[in-house]
Scaffold this motif. Structure first.
Motif, mmCIF file in Angstrom:
data_model
loop_
_atom_site.group_PDB
_atom_site.id
_atom_site.type_symbol
_atom_site.label_atom_id
_atom_site.label_comp_id
_atom_site.label_asym_id
_atom_site.label_seq_id
_atom_site.Cartn_x
_atom_site.Cartn_y
_atom_site.Cartn_z
ATOM 1 N N ASN A 1 0.843 -1.203 0.000
ATOM 2 C CA ASN A 1 0.000 0.000 0.000
ATOM 3 C C ASN A 1 0.873 1.246 0.000
ATOM 4 O OD1 ASN A 1 -2.728 -1.204 0.341
ATOM 5 N ND2 ASN A 1 -1.800 -1.983 2.218
ATOM 6 N N LEU A 2 0.346 2.296 -0.600
ATOM 7 C CA LEU A 2 1.021 3.595 -0.610
ATOM 8 C C LEU A 2 0.174 4.600 0.146
ATOM 9 C CD1 LEU A 2 2.022 3.930 -4.367
ATOM 10 C CD2 LEU A 2 3.546 3.487 -2.449
ATOM 11 N N THR A 3 0.835 5.489 0.871
ATOM 12 C CA THR A 3 0.171 6.615 1.513
ATOM 13 C C THR A 3 0.609 7.867 0.769
ATOM 14 O OG1 THR A 3 0.119 5.534 3.663
ATOM 15 C CG2 THR A 3 -0.078 7.934 3.650
ATOM 16 N N ILE A 4 -0.369 8.683 0.399
ATOM 17 C CA ILE A 4 -0.103 9.953 -0.280
ATOM 18 C C ILE A 4 -0.679 11.041 0.602
ATOM 19 C CG2 ILE A 4 -0.482 11.355 -2.333
ATOM 20 C CD1 ILE A 4 -0.903 7.702 -2.674
ATOM 21 N N GLU A 5 0.153 12.048 0.912
ATOM 22 C CA GLU A 5 -0.291 13.156 1.753
ATOM 23 C C GLU A 5 0.438 14.421 1.350
ATOM 24 O OE1 GLU A 5 0.689 11.644 5.646
ATOM 25 O OE2 GLU A 5 2.707 12.469 5.567
ATOM 26 N N VAL A 6 -0.113 15.552 1.773
ATOM 27 C CA VAL A 6 0.541 16.838 1.537
ATOM 28 C C VAL A 6 0.717 17.533 2.881
ATOM 29 C CG1 VAL A 6 -0.357 17.119 -0.797
ATOM 30 C CG2 VAL A 6 -1.601 18.111 1.103
ATOM 31 N N ALA A 7 1.785 18.311 2.964
ATOM 32 C CA ALA A 7 2.062 19.073 4.177
ATOM 33 C C ALA A 7 2.358 20.507 3.779
ATOM 34 C CB ALA A 7 3.244 18.484 4.938
ATOM 35 N N LEU A 8 1.929 21.424 4.587
ATOM 36 C CA LEU A 8 2.242 22.826 4.382
ATOM 37 C C LEU A 8 3.752 22.967 4.527
ATOM 38 C CD1 LEU A 8 0.650 25.415 3.805
ATOM 39 C CD2 LEU A 8 0.569 25.819 6.256
ATOM 40 N N THR A 9 4.417 23.457 3.492
ATOM 41 C CA THR A 9 5.880 23.514 3.488
ATOM 42 C C THR A 9 6.415 24.356 4.638
ATOM 43 O OG1 THR A 9 5.840 23.222 1.099
ATOM 44 C CG2 THR A 9 7.891 24.026 2.048
ATOM 45 N N SER A 10 5.742 25.454 4.962
ATOM 46 C CA SER A 10 6.206 26.328 6.041
ATOM 47 C C SER A 10 5.927 25.745 7.425
ATOM 48 C CB SER A 10 5.557 27.703 5.921
ATOM 49 O OG SER A 10 4.150 27.585 6.076
ATOM 50 N N ASN A 11 5.039 24.766 7.511
ATOM 51 C CA ASN A 11 4.712 24.134 8.787
ATOM 52 C C ASN A 11 4.448 22.655 8.528
ATOM 53 O OD1 ASN A 11 3.804 23.276 11.248
ATOM 54 N ND2 ASN A 11 2.199 24.805 11.457
ATOM 55 N N PRO A 12 5.509 21.835 8.480
ATOM 56 C CA PRO A 12 5.350 20.423 8.119
ATOM 57 C C PRO A 12 4.478 19.611 9.074
ATOM 58 C CG PRO A 12 7.670 20.966 8.562
ATOM 59 C CD PRO A 12 6.884 22.209 8.741
ATOM 60 N N LYS A 13 4.090 20.200 10.203
ATOM 61 C CA LYS A 13 3.205 19.487 11.115
ATOM 62 C C LYS A 13 1.750 19.539 10.641
ATOM 63 C CE LYS A 13 6.147 20.112 15.112
ATOM 64 N NZ LYS A 13 6.310 20.685 16.438
ATOM 65 N N MET A 14 1.457 20.467 9.718
ATOM 66 C CA MET A 14 0.102 20.564 9.176
ATOM 67 C C MET A 14 0.028 19.662 7.942
ATOM 68 S SD MET A 14 -0.828 24.560 9.678
ATOM 69 C CE MET A 14 -2.569 24.283 9.534
ATOM 70 N N VAL A 15 -0.600 18.493 8.109
ATOM 71 C CA VAL A 15 -0.624 17.462 7.078
ATOM 72 C C VAL A 15 -2.066 17.133 6.709
ATOM 73 C CG1 VAL A 15 0.016 15.074 6.565
ATOM 74 C CG2 VAL A 15 1.537 16.493 7.938
ATOM 75 N N TRP A 16 -2.299 16.974 5.403
ATOM 76 C CA TRP A 16 -3.607 16.590 4.893
ATOM 77 C C TRP A 16 -3.458 15.273 4.141
ATOM 78 C CZ3 TRP A 16 -1.984 21.496 5.435
ATOM 79 C CH2 TRP A 16 -2.862 22.420 6.004
ATOM 80 N N PRO A 17 -4.251 14.259 4.488
ATOM 81 C CA PRO A 17 -4.192 12.999 3.738
ATOM 82 C C PRO A 17 -4.801 13.196 2.351
ATOM 83 C CG PRO A 17 -5.940 12.921 5.377
ATOM 84 C CD PRO A 17 -5.216 14.219 5.578
ATOM 85 N N VAL A 18 -4.179 12.586 1.349
ATOM 86 C CA VAL A 18 -4.705 12.623 -0.015
ATOM 87 C C VAL A 18 -5.360 11.292 -0.323
ATOM 88 C CG1 VAL A 18 -4.090 12.794 -2.462
ATOM 89 C CG2 VAL A 18 -3.036 14.342 -0.799
ATOM 90 N N ALA A 19 -4.619 10.193 -0.112
ATOM 91 C CA ALA A 19 -5.168 8.867 -0.419
ATOM 92 C C ALA A 19 -4.298 7.777 0.174
ATOM 93 C CB ALA A 19 -5.268 8.676 -1.925
ATOM 94 N N ASN A 20 -4.900 6.624 0.368
ATOM 95 C CA ASN A 20 -4.196 5.368 0.639
ATOM 96 C C ASN A 20 -4.604 4.454 -0.505
ATOM 97 O OD1 ASN A 20 -2.815 5.804 3.157
ATOM 98 N ND2 ASN A 20 -4.848 5.954 4.071
ATOM 99 N N VAL A 21 -3.618 4.030 -1.286
ATOM 100 C CA VAL A 21 -3.913 3.251 -2.489
ATOM 101 C C VAL A 21 -3.072 1.991 -2.521
ATOM 102 C CG1 VAL A 21 -4.598 5.288 -3.837
ATOM 103 C CG2 VAL A 21 -2.206 4.555 -3.856
ATOM 104 N N SER A 22 -3.412 1.122 -3.436
ATOM 105 C CA SER A 22 -2.650 -0.091 -3.650
ATOM 106 C C SER A 22 -1.219 0.258 -4.035
ATOM 107 C CB SER A 22 -3.316 -0.893 -4.784
ATOM 108 O OG SER A 22 -2.426 -1.849 -5.296
#
Length: 164
Positions: free
Chosen positions: A37-58
């Motif tokens: 499985n792959l986890t895809i997420e994005v984080a605010l570059t200026s604050n890497p603690k702020m993370v938003w999940p995009v997807a969990n895919v095969s």
């Protein structure tokens, strides 16, 4: 990454509320053991603690679509870093030979679109010859007004401080 293309000088920009397609390819000469499985997420570059999940895919997936209008909490205007990694290893995991190495090289920008505000003043349809003869005014956003006020105050304080 195939899409969006990585560009460190002019990162890709997307409006908040858009649908973003992330597409990648694997190097099958070095990836001997694909992840389950792959986890895809994005984080605010200026604050890497702020993370938003995009997807969990095969682990065999090569793309995913992210509907940014459904993101909770809402996204901020700014630059983000995309991370794609083996769910089992984690984002900071160390890939051993033949396994997928965590990826976090793509940066992209998100902006909040504002409605179009027609220009008033110098050119108008109701004026003689289409020109009003008056000065042109453009609507200012609240942030622009606030920046102007802060700049004016700081200039005043600096000059006043020199006079003392």
């Amino acid at each position: 990454m195939v899409q969006p293309k990585q560009n460190t000088v002019n990162p890709p920009l997307f409006p908040v509320g858009s649908n973003i397609v992330f597409e990648w390819v694997f190097d099958n000469t070095t990836l001997v053991f694909p992840p389950a499985n792959l986890t895809i997420e994005v984080a605010l570059t200026s604050n890497p603690k702020m993370v938003w999940p995009v997807a969990n895919v095969s682990g065999t997936a090569t793309s995913t679509s992210w509907k940014t209008d459904a993101v909770v909490p809402s996204l901020f205007m700014g630059f983000y870093t995309l991370s794609v990694y083996d769910t089992k290893l984690g984002k900071q995991g160390v890939a051993i030979s033949g396994h997928l190495m965590p990826y976090s090289d793509l940066q992209f920008g998100m902006y909040i679109p504002e409605p179009y505000v027609p220009r008033t003043g110098a050119f108008c349809n109701n004026c003689k010859n289409g020109i009003s003869g008056a000065t042109s005014t453009l609507p200012l956003r609240t942030s622009q007004v606030l920046q102007s006020v802060i700049l004016g105050l700081s200039t005043f304080i600096a000059i006043w401080g020199l006079a003392l």
